[in-house]
Design a protein around this motif. Sequence first.
Motif, PDB file in Angstrom:
ATOM      1  N   MET A  90      29.934  35.172 160.328  1.00 38.10           N
ATOM      2  CA  MET A  90      31.420  34.640 160.091  1.00 38.10           C
ATOM      3  C   MET A  90      31.569  33.155 159.894  1.00 38.10           C
ATOM      4  SD  MET A  90      32.983  37.281 159.824  1.00 38.10           S
ATOM      5  CE  MET A  90      33.290  39.174 160.005  1.00 38.10           C
ATOM      6  N   LEU A  91      30.590  32.637 160.918  1.00 39.51           N
ATOM      7  CA  LEU A  91      30.582  31.015 160.708  1.00 39.51           C
ATOM      8  C   LEU A  91      30.331  30.663 159.221  1.00 39.51           C
ATOM      9  CD1 LEU A  91      31.002  28.144 161.959  1.00 39.51           C
ATOM     10  CD2 LEU A  91      28.551  28.201 162.753  1.00 39.51           C
ATOM     11  N   VAL A  92      29.452  31.180 158.661  1.00 37.91           N
ATOM     12  CA  VAL A  92      28.918  30.590 157.191  1.00 37.91           C
ATOM     13  C   VAL A  92      30.133  31.065 156.427  1.00 37.91           C
ATOM     14  CG1 VAL A  92      27.320  31.294 155.391  1.00 37.91           C
ATOM     15  CG2 VAL A  92      26.422  30.941 157.371  1.00 37.91           C
ATOM     16  N   ALA A  93      30.577  32.271 156.507  1.00 40.09           N
ATOM     17  CA  ALA A  93      31.731  32.688 155.506  1.00 40.09           C
ATOM     18  C   ALA A  93      33.029  31.639 155.815  1.00 40.09           C
ATOM     19  CB  ALA A  93      32.176  34.257 156.182  1.00 40.09           C
ATOM     20  N   PHE A  94      33.127  31.316 156.780  1.00 37.82           N
ATOM     21  CA  PHE A  94      34.277  30.202 157.355  1.00 37.82           C
ATOM     22  C   PHE A  94      33.765  28.944 156.529  1.00 37.82           C
ATOM     23  CE2 PHE A  94      36.298  26.795 159.605  1.00 37.82           C
ATOM     24  CZ  PHE A  94      37.515  27.029 159.358  1.00 37.82           C
ATOM     25  N   ASP A  95      32.749  28.525 156.641  1.00 41.11           N
ATOM     26  CA  ASP A  95      32.524  27.198 156.010  1.00 41.11           C
ATOM     27  C   ASP A  95      32.100  27.235 154.427  1.00 41.11           C
ATOM     28  OD1 ASP A  95      31.796  26.012 158.550  1.00 41.11           O
ATOM     29  OD2 ASP A  95      29.831  26.519 158.707  1.00 41.11           O
ATOM     30  N   GLN A  96      31.897  28.380 153.875  1.00 46.24           N
ATOM     31  CA  GLN A  96      32.129  28.616 152.424  1.00 46.24           C
ATOM     32  C   GLN A  96      33.168  29.289 151.833  1.00 46.24           C
ATOM     33  OE1 GLN A  96      28.291  30.603 151.671  1.00 46.24           O
ATOM     34  NE2 GLN A  96      26.994  29.000 152.253  1.00 46.24           N
ATOM     35  N   ARG A  97      34.204  29.387 152.842  1.00 46.35           N
ATOM     36  CA  ARG A  97      35.472  30.110 152.050  1.00 46.35           C
ATOM     37  C   ARG A  97      36.060  29.796 150.966  1.00 46.35           C
ATOM     38  NH1 ARG A  97      36.907  26.771 156.254  1.00 46.35           N
ATOM     39  NH2 ARG A  97      38.913  25.763 156.086  1.00 46.35           N
ATOM     40  N   ARG A  98      35.847  28.504 150.592  1.00 40.83           N
ATOM     41  CA  ARG A  98      36.125  27.995 149.015  1.00 40.83           C
ATOM     42  C   ARG A  98      35.413  28.299 148.090  1.00 40.83           C
ATOM     43  NH1 ARG A  98      40.232  24.109 149.408  1.00 40.83           N
ATOM     44  NH2 ARG A  98      40.919  23.277 151.687  1.00 40.83           N
ATOM     45  N   ARG A  99      34.354  28.926 148.461  1.00 41.75           N
ATOM     46  CA  ARG A  99      33.543  29.388 147.330  1.00 41.75           C
ATOM     47  C   ARG A  99      33.514  30.838 147.203  1.00 41.75           C
ATOM     48  NH1 ARG A  99      27.672  27.360 149.114  1.00 41.75           N
ATOM     49  NH2 ARG A  99      26.968  27.717 147.151  1.00 41.75           N
ATOM     50  N   PHE A 100      34.404  31.502 147.937  1.00 40.84           N
ATOM     51  CA  PHE A 100      34.727  32.949 147.857  1.00 40.84           C
ATOM     52  C   PHE A 100      35.346  33.307 146.506  1.00 40.84           C
ATOM     53  CE2 PHE A 100      37.720  36.502 148.395  1.00 40.84           C
ATOM     54  CZ  PHE A 100      36.766  37.677 148.776  1.00 40.84           C
ATOM     55  N   ASP A 101      35.063  34.315 145.726  1.00 40.57           N
ATOM     56  CA  ASP A 101      35.696  34.628 144.315  1.00 40.57           C
ATOM     57  C   ASP A 101      36.898  35.156 144.715  1.00 40.57           C
ATOM     58  OD1 ASP A 101      36.459  35.464 142.073  1.00 40.57           O
ATOM     59  OD2 ASP A 101      34.460  36.441 141.689  1.00 40.57           O
ATOM     60  N   LEU A 102      38.080  34.465 144.425  1.00 40.85           N
ATOM     61  CA  LEU A 102      39.418  35.033 144.810  1.00 40.85           C
ATOM     62  C   LEU A 102      39.803  36.374 143.840  1.00 40.85           C
ATOM     63  CD1 LEU A 102      41.521  31.772 145.383  1.00 40.85           C
ATOM     64  CD2 LEU A 102      40.440  33.291 147.121  1.00 40.85           C
ATOM     65  N   THR A 103      39.112  36.580 142.649  1.00 40.80           N
ATOM     66  CA  THR A 103      39.292  37.632 142.039  1.00 40.80           C
ATOM     67  C   THR A 103      38.959  39.020 142.744  1.00 40.80           C
ATOM     68  OG1 THR A 103      37.268  37.790 140.870  1.00 40.80           O
ATOM     69  CG2 THR A 103      39.025  36.551 139.788  1.00 40.80           C
ATOM     70  N   GLN A 104      38.222  39.058 143.690  1.00 43.90           N
ATOM     71  CA  GLN A 104      37.609  40.074 144.719  1.00 43.90           C
ATOM     72  C   GLN A 104      38.799  40.101 145.614  1.00 43.90           C
ATOM     73  OE1 GLN A 104      34.804  41.828 143.626  1.00 43.90           O
ATOM     74  NE2 GLN A 104      34.968  40.390 141.876  1.00 43.90           N
ATOM     75  N   ARG A 105      39.335  41.321 145.685  1.00 42.53           N
ATOM     76  CA  ARG A 105      40.247  41.585 146.720  1.00 42.53           C
ATOM     77  C   ARG A 105      39.867  41.817 148.042  1.00 42.53           C
ATOM     78  NH1 ARG A 105      43.194  38.240 144.061  1.00 42.53           N
ATOM     79  NH2 ARG A 105      44.819  38.416 145.435  1.00 42.53           N
ATOM     80  N   ASN A 106      38.467  42.132 148.268  1.00 42.49           N
ATOM     81  CA  ASN A 106      38.145  42.558 149.567  1.00 42.49           C
ATOM     82  C   ASN A 106      36.728  41.755 149.743  1.00 42.49           C
ATOM     83  OD1 ASN A 106      36.795  44.261 151.345  1.00 42.49           O
ATOM     84  ND2 ASN A 106      36.751  45.987 150.438  1.00 42.49           N
TER      85      ASN A 106
ATOM     86  N   PHE B 131      41.844  32.404 158.768  1.00 41.81           N
ATOM     87  CA  PHE B 131      40.601  32.936 158.671  1.00 41.81           C
ATOM     88  C   PHE B 131      40.234  34.051 159.882  1.00 41.81           C
ATOM     89  CE2 PHE B 131      35.946  33.488 158.030  1.00 41.81           C
ATOM     90  CZ  PHE B 131      36.001  33.868 156.739  1.00 41.81           C
ATOM     91  N   ALA B 132      40.924  33.658 160.944  1.00 41.82           N
ATOM     92  CA  ALA B 132      40.814  34.682 162.021  1.00 41.82           C
ATOM     93  C   ALA B 132      41.123  36.187 161.763  1.00 41.82           C
ATOM     94  CB  ALA B 132      41.521  34.338 163.132  1.00 41.82           C
ATOM     95  N   ILE B 133      41.896  36.171 160.663  1.00 42.99           N
ATOM     96  CA  ILE B 133      42.173  37.710 160.180  1.00 42.99           C
ATOM     97  C   ILE B 133      41.193  38.523 159.503  1.00 42.99           C
ATOM     98  CG2 ILE B 133      43.684  38.990 158.767  1.00 42.99           C
ATOM     99  CD1 ILE B 133      45.894  36.632 159.034  1.00 42.99           C
ATOM    100  N   ILE B 134      40.277  37.545 158.685  1.00 44.44           N
ATOM    101  CA  ILE B 134      39.047  38.227 158.245  1.00 44.44           C
ATOM    102  C   ILE B 134      38.198  38.525 159.165  1.00 44.44           C
ATOM    103  CG2 ILE B 134      36.983  37.634 156.778  1.00 44.44           C
ATOM    104  CD1 ILE B 134      39.596  37.845 154.879  1.00 44.44           C
ATOM    105  N   PHE B 135      37.870  37.634 160.278  1.00 48.28           N
ATOM    106  CA  PHE B 135      37.184  38.073 161.439  1.00 48.28           C
ATOM    107  C   PHE B 135      37.731  39.367 162.215  1.00 48.28           C
ATOM    108  CE2 PHE B 135      35.669  37.922 165.891  1.00 48.28           C
ATOM    109  CZ  PHE B 135      34.486  37.593 165.586  1.00 48.28           C
ATOM    110  N   ASP B 136      38.786  39.242 162.475  1.00 49.37           N
ATOM    111  CA  ASP B 136      39.401  40.632 163.052  1.00 49.37           C
ATOM    112  C   ASP B 136      39.067  41.860 162.384  1.00 49.37           C
ATOM    113  OD1 ASP B 136      40.051  39.002 165.104  1.00 49.37           O
ATOM    114  OD2 ASP B 136      42.124  38.952 164.580  1.00 49.37           O
ATOM    115  N   ARG B 137      39.349  41.645 160.967  1.00 46.26           N
ATOM    116  CA  ARG B 137      39.202  42.708 160.090  1.00 46.26           C
ATOM    117  C   ARG B 137      37.514  43.225 160.099  1.00 46.26           C
ATOM    118  NH1 ARG B 137      42.904  41.789 154.827  1.00 46.26           N
ATOM    119  NH2 ARG B 137      44.929  41.878 156.109  1.00 46.26           N
ATOM    120  N   TYR B 138      36.824  42.373 159.955  1.00 46.68           N
ATOM    121  CA  TYR B 138      35.417  42.737 159.666  1.00 46.68           C
ATOM    122  C   TYR B 138      34.238  42.630 160.321  1.00 46.68           C
ATOM    123  CZ  TYR B 138      37.788  43.464 155.311  1.00 46.68           C
ATOM    124  OH  TYR B 138      38.469  43.861 154.097  1.00 46.68           O
ATOM    125  N   ALA B 139      34.485  41.820 161.713  1.00 46.65           N
ATOM    126  CA  ALA B 139      33.409  41.404 162.433  1.00 46.65           C
ATOM    127  C   ALA B 139      32.807  42.824 162.901  1.00 46.65           C
ATOM    128  CB  ALA B 139      33.951  40.560 163.456  1.00 46.65           C
TER     129      ALA B 139
END
Length: 195
Positions: free
Chosen positions: A63-79, A31-39
């Motif tokens: 970023m903490l909320v996103a990490f905690d909720q990462r399983r709720r991310f809609d994987l059909t959304q590529r961004n 998940f650090a990659i998401i942080f690096d891309r968008y923080a």
Amino acid sequence: MTILPTRSDRTAGELDDAEIVERSWGDPDAFAIIFDRYADTVHRFLARRVGTQLADDLTGQTMLVAFDQRRRFDLTQRNALPWLYGIASNLLGRHRRAEIRQYRALARIGPDQTAEGHENLVSDRVSAAAQPLGKALARLSAAERDIVLLIAWEHLSYEEVAQALDIPLGTVRSRLHRARTKLRQLLPTEENHNG
């Protein structure tokens, strides 16, 4: 015969956000990659709304909320960026009073009377132009302001705003229309300004 790389053979830079979030389910460090891309992008968005100091805290919280909720991310959304903007906007909801105070302060800023030189002249003109805009933004509802700023500052599409705020596309369009109408009424026109 050419052998194509499998998903597991590709580097992190070749993976889209959905693949990285999914990978982070088993490997949280990914998940650090998401942080690096968008923080930095999320921080810039937040800083424009509530100032740098609060943006530092809210970016971390986002970023903490996103990490905690990462399983709720809609994987059909590529961004993942619209998702992150949505989390940041929800966190901003807790700081609305501070945001409105920021806009009111922006509206009160007057040109620096001691300023000299071209750079200061440009700064004065920007400050003068910001006064009516700050007042107008403060008068919008929180929901209207979120949409206007995500579109104007972050250049999100209507669809991305709908995803970020978890509202229907039609709601984005109607709120944006209402906000634009209010802004036209609240902002001075060139005729009134020059006349």
